[in-house]
Design an enzyme around this catalytic site. Structure first.
Site, PDB file in Angstrom:
ATOM      1  N   ASP A  15       0.822  -1.212   0.000  1.00 16.64           N
ATOM      2  CA  ASP A  15       0.000   0.000   0.000  1.00 16.64           C
ATOM      3  C   ASP A  15       0.854   1.259   0.000  1.00 16.64           C
ATOM      4  OD1 ASP A  15      -2.689   1.263   0.299  1.00 16.64           O
ATOM      5  OD2 ASP A  15      -1.819   1.953   2.188  1.00 16.64           O
ATOM      6  N   ASP A 181      10.462  10.071   8.646  1.00 14.94           N
ATOM      7  CA  ASP A 181       9.313  10.502   9.432  1.00 14.94           C
ATOM      8  C   ASP A 181       8.606  11.484   8.517  1.00 14.94           C
ATOM      9  OD1 ASP A 181       7.524  11.936  11.036  1.00 14.94           O
ATOM     10  OD2 ASP A 181       8.703  11.599  12.840  1.00 14.94           O
ATOM     11  N   HIS A 182       7.472  11.080   7.943  1.00 14.90           N
ATOM     12  CA  HIS A 182       6.891  11.897   6.878  1.00 14.90           C
ATOM     13  C   HIS A 182       6.470  13.282   7.358  1.00 14.90           C
ATOM     14  CE1 HIS A 182       3.070  10.227   8.475  1.00 14.90           C
ATOM     15  NE2 HIS A 182       2.530  11.341   8.015  1.00 14.90           N
ATOM     16  N   ASP A 239       2.694   5.240  17.970  1.00 10.65           N
ATOM     17  CA  ASP A 239       2.414   5.609  16.585  1.00 10.65           C
ATOM     18  C   ASP A 239       2.613   7.092  16.311  1.00 10.65           C
ATOM     19  OD1 ASP A 239       1.490   4.946  13.934  1.00 10.65           O
ATOM     20  OD2 ASP A 239      -0.387   5.944  14.430  1.00 10.65           O
ATOM     21  N   HIS A 244       6.426  11.626  15.515  1.00 15.06           N
ATOM     22  CA  HIS A 244       5.975  12.914  14.982  1.00 15.06           C
ATOM     23  C   HIS A 244       5.995  14.028  16.030  1.00 15.06           C
ATOM     24  CE1 HIS A 244       4.920  10.358  11.756  1.00 15.06           C
ATOM     25  NE2 HIS A 244       3.697  10.047  12.138  1.00 15.06           N
TER      26      HIS A 244
END
Length: 496
Positions: A15, A181-182, A239, A244
């Site tokens: 995905d 880390d987007h 998560d 983040h």
């Protein structure tokens, strides 16, 4: 600047590759960063052909929002022709031998000069095995660059993260490892440094003398959806907070770098995370709360425990709120409130910097009940909106001298947002350029786990009373009480 490189994507049928990697590579191709001298090998267990792989890549581009005529254009077909597929078992040494032969063939065909990017779009348990085989079977070239891109989660705690890092480091040096880390690829996150250090008026106020508190909200309106299986092993703390949120905190609390370079930024961010106080279990219990969503008020959305793939008695949190403090001299004592959760009132990621009230309100002497000064708040909108807002007090325009708040605002227009590279596009481009500025260093990852591990261990030792918040709200009441205890409230409150 055009780059030459071979991309080897482990997990090429997944995905992530379909939704993010293929569209991002196409945008780089459209813009000329990739031209004729690049190739992509997709690997996974499925027995695909090259022709089928090309169709998948073109469909990924179509699903990303391109018009049908563009999707069927010669440009898209030419782009897809650079993709090659090889069925692959990551545990089979012979498969790496075949992969090396294909890689060497493509290196010669496309004149790639030995430049290779290995993208591990797979579960972390395979990272060490893949890295070891890349080295032992000599896929790592002795000329050109070799760069390894890995996705989070980087372990489940400090111990497993170190084991993972040690396994990867046996084949790749730290300067070859790109931990994605987007959030660090988002334009608004990258703009934090420009806001703080590119404006003297902001830089001069960014300290404990002027800032009362900092609030960070990462709110999602959706539930776990198809990620329930993953979420049961992770939870919101692992998560969202470990990566983040703590990355955002490092950018908000770090000292000024001498220059905006990868090395300087890394050192300041590591220092900032080392300055975040690591709680004892009792302090973690006092300063962090967790939640799990139940049904919404109309019983149209089901509780987390009723989602497919979850435990009927699950103790996994879908919401976290907490208070952190830094020992960094310039911001010592300034509380940093964080919260993130699923099935909240609205989707919004924003940062609120709340400034202290003036010591003396001279307008109190005015015979006007409205003479009240509200706190100045600087808001950074990250997503879905992008922009800034600054709340100020001004005269209200009446005969008497009352005050009222106004908002100085800037929001990117749709046209401006369309020009901003998507996070994965930006990060893949940086990896091609060898720019590690917006990737996480091992020392950052390790320190973030040290901060989070105590909270996780505290929660794992106790049973929570879940569910404890209604879907469509902003989380459990305990999150509000966390700030009320300090005589503060959340700035962002869509339910207000």
């Amino acid at each position: 600047m055009t780059q030459q490189a071979l991309f080897i994507i482990f997990g090429g049928t997944g995905d992530l590759a379909y939704r993010k990697l293929y569209p991002s590579l196409f945008r780089l191709y459209e813009k000329g960063y990739l031209k004729d001298n690049f190739a992509v090998i997709g690997t996974a267990r499925r027995p695909w052909t090259n022709d089928h792989y090309h169709e998948v890549v073109m469909n990924a581009i179509a699903d990303d929002g391109h018009e049908a005529d563009r999707t069927n254009s010669e440009l898209v077909r030419k782009f897809a022709s650079h993709f090659y597929y090889q069925s692959h078992n990551v545990n089979d040494t012979e498969h790496y031998v075949a992969l090396r032969k294909l890689a060497d063939k493509l290196d010669e065909k496309y004149e790639l000069k030995g430049n290779r990017i290995y993208y591990l779009a797979m579960a972390p348990r395979f990272f060490g095995t893949i890295a070891a085989h890349l080295k032992s079977e000599k896929l790592i070239t002795d000329h050109g660059f070799n760069r390894l891109i890995i996705e989070k989660p980087f372990g489940r705690d400090l111990k497993t993260a170190k084991e993972l890092n040690d396994a990867i480091s046996a084949a790749f040096s730290e300067d070859q490892i790109y931990r994605i880390d987007h959030y660090l690829g988002k334009e608004a996150i990258q703009s934090i440094a420009a806001l703080r250090f590119g404006n003297q008026v902001i830089a001069s106020l960014w300290n404990k003398e002027h800032i009362d508190n900092i609030q960070i909200t990462l709110a999602e309106s959706l539930g776990v959806e198809e990620r329930a299986g993953y979420y049961e092993t992770a939870g919101a703390l692992r998560d969202m907070v470990q990566n983040h949120i703590l990355q955002i905190i490092s950018l908000l609390t770090m000292e000024r770098p001498r220059a905006y370079t990868a090395g300087e930024l890394r050192d300041r961010k590591v220092e900032a995370l080392q300055n975040i106080k690591i709680y004892s279990e009792e302090e973690a219990r006092q300063n962090f709360v967790r939640g799990q969503y139940g049904e919404d008020a109309d019983q149209e959305q089901q509780a987390y425990r009723n989602e497919e793939g979850t435990d009927a008695q699950s103790q996994i949190e879908t919401f976290v709120a907490g208070k952190l403090v830094t020992t960094n001299e310039s911001l010592a004592g300034v509380p940093i409130y964080v919260r993130t959760g699923k099935r909240l009132a609205q989707k919004s990621t924003q940062i609120n910097v709340v400034f202290k009230n003036v010591d003396q309100n001279i307008f109190k002497s005015v015979a006007d009940a409205d003479a009240k000064l509200l706190q100045n708040v600087l808001t950074l909108y990250i997503e879905p909106d992008q922009g800034y807002r600054f709340d100020l007090n001004v005269k209200n325009g009446n005969q008497s001298y009352g005050t009222m708040p106004i908002h100085l605002e800037y929001h990117k227009s749709a046209a401006e947002k369309a020009k901003v590279p998507e996070a994965y596009e930006k990060l893949i481009h940086d990896a091609l350029d060898g720019n590690r500025t917006n990737f996480a260093h091992w020392h950052e990852v390790a320190q973030a786990w040290r901060i989070v591990d105590v909270i996780r261990q505290t929660w794992d030792s106790e049973e929570a009373e879940f569910p404890n918040y209604v879907s469509g709200t902003m989380g459990p009441q305990a999150a509000n009480e966390l700030l009320a205890r300090d005589h503060r409230t959340w700035v962002y409150n869509p339910n207000r």
